[in-house]
Write an enzyme that holds these catalytic residues in place. Sequence first.
Site, PDB file in Angstrom:
ATOM      1  N   ASN A 138       0.823  -1.202   0.000  1.00 35.85           N
ATOM      2  CA  ASN A 138       0.000   0.000   0.000  1.00 35.85           C
ATOM      3  C   ASN A 138       0.861   1.257   0.000  1.00 35.85           C
ATOM      4  O   ASN A 138       1.074   1.870  -1.047  1.00 35.85           O
ATOM      5  CB  ASN A 138      -0.943  -0.018   1.205  1.00 35.85           C
ATOM      6  CG  ASN A 138      -2.157   0.866   1.014  1.00 35.85           C
ATOM      7  OD1 ASN A 138      -2.078   1.922   0.406  1.00 35.85           O
ATOM      8  ND2 ASN A 138      -3.308   0.438   1.522  1.00 35.85           N
ATOM      9  N   ASP A 139       1.352   1.641   1.164  1.00 40.24           N
ATOM     10  CA  ASP A 139       2.105   2.898   1.260  1.00 40.24           C
ATOM     11  C   ASP A 139       3.367   2.891   0.418  1.00 40.24           C
ATOM     12  O   ASP A 139       3.798   3.952  -0.068  1.00 40.24           O
ATOM     13  CB  ASP A 139       2.460   3.180   2.717  1.00 40.24           C
ATOM     14  CG  ASP A 139       1.224   3.376   3.587  1.00 40.24           C
ATOM     15  OD1 ASP A 139       0.213   3.898   3.060  1.00 40.24           O
ATOM     16  OD2 ASP A 139       1.250   2.992   4.764  1.00 40.24           O
ATOM     17  N   VAL A 140       3.984   1.737   0.211  1.00 39.60           N
ATOM     18  CA  VAL A 140       5.266   1.686  -0.507  1.00 39.60           C
ATOM     19  C   VAL A 140       5.096   1.880  -2.003  1.00 39.60           C
ATOM     20  O   VAL A 140       6.084   1.960  -2.738  1.00 39.60           O
ATOM     21  CB  VAL A 140       5.989   0.353  -0.231  1.00 39.60           C
ATOM     22  CG1 VAL A 140       6.321   0.229   1.244  1.00 39.60           C
ATOM     23  CG2 VAL A 140       5.185  -0.849  -0.721  1.00 39.60           C
TER      24      VAL A 140
END
Length: 542
Positions: free
Chosen positions: A467-469
């Site tokens: 997700n965030d990466v």
Amino acid sequence: MSTTKEQLEGAVVNTEHSLLKTQQDLKVLKDLTGQYIQETTGTAPNFQVQANAAEIPKVTTENTQSIQTVPTTHALNQWISPMWQNLIIETSYFIAAMLFIIGLKRMSSPVTARVGIVWAGIGMVVATLVTFGYPDMSNYQLILIAIIVGAVPAFWFAKKVPVVAMPQMIALYNGMGGGAAAAIAAVELARGVTHSTTVQTLAVLGAIIGSISFSGSLIAFAKLQELMKKSLIFKNQQLINLIMLVTILLLGLVIIIQGPQVMPTVMILFFVLALAFGIMMTLPIGGADMPVVISLYNALTGLAVGFEGFVLHNNAMIIAGTVVGASGTLLTQLMAKAMNRSIGNVLFSGFGATAGEVSTEEVKGSLKPIDAQDAAVMMMYAKQVVIVPGYGMAVAQAQHKIWELTKALQERDVVVKFAIHPVAGRMPGHMNVLLAEAGVPYDLIFDLDEINAEFEQTDVALVIGANDVVNPIARSDPNSPIYGMPILNADKAKNVIVIKRGRGTGFAGIENHLFYMDNTRMLYGDGQKMGAELLQNVKSLS
């Protein structure tokens, strides 16, 4: 082996003869000295030296009945001199330290990591066994019991714990190492022996660091095991932590200065506060920061062990602790860099508290779903597919299905690669471990710097559980909590397929703009189930 009564009688008789010879020598010396004094002063000396053998007590069979047998100090003393014992022990410790270093070096590559673990394990066995040869060693029964109590459950857990739970186990074992170092410090500080200022200082530092690592790692374990599902953040939390740290340091200074005379209440309060500080330091940390936390506590544990090695004059502990502390510190720096954080920010700010921040950049576009059949067709006719795994893949335990899907695509001459972000998952190398467990060859796995340039030539980027990466807002919005964090450039691929269970945000608490882009399609469902459907469709359409 013990000394018999006859041997003891012989030793005393020999001593008796030596005493007689000494008194005879003293009598001769007295006569010569007296003669000299009388000749020089004209006064006779007034001293007597008794050389009456009758006054020396005799040792007989009768009066030795009450003498107990005397145990030898160490069994090895009967065969090896203390000098050779020390040489063997120190040489073995040196060999063990070299095995630790070689093992750690080999762990730096997935290809040789398994062999590295074996080498390091052999080094630990050597260091443990040779410790039994210390001349002043005792309490062998307790040592053996402790080894069994530690080794048997550890062996069982290593066999039974699934790969997805490795972060929890590593956090727990990190804590055990720190707790052991703190326990050593507690014993050395409380047993009433006067140490030098340097040794006393190192013992106190080891106690502080080991205690923090122990309690902090237990909280990390609880969070990873989802025994604690929320981060605890409250007003003036950092100020309270600072006051606690200063108090701990002041108490440590009192212990250093007063030494054995320190009051027990001071010692108890010192350890209680150190343990509490480790808990307070870890409570606000969220799941996204766990890779940094685990590597940080790993470094602290190594540092504490190294300090206690100096206290015990144990070279194996000094070298092993220093190596682990140095490697853990380097890994912490790499993890922090991968999240665009400084070490100071990790240590002294409320990291994890930034999860409540909201990006000011408006989300553009809409979520566009896709079914498994269409996604399979898209990948079947691609020249290159890059798979980006994340923690969602670990939770779903989908790595085996993804590897089967990879082999099915390769049979259609599709080039498949895996892109790994340094902080993907819940521990350093988490995704690498999962893919290795599934049998993915190491030459298909690439890190961020190696793979990012290839996304523009990639036909399909398959994001599963990440997700965030992969959130492009890290490049565009300075107000975003993840701004500046290096990300995988999945958004630059021609097509993006995201396998996701729902529409929730990532650990940073912000919307992922990748999901709303025109080239992105959302394949909703459990990672393992969707992987199986993709595999089935690829095989049926071939």
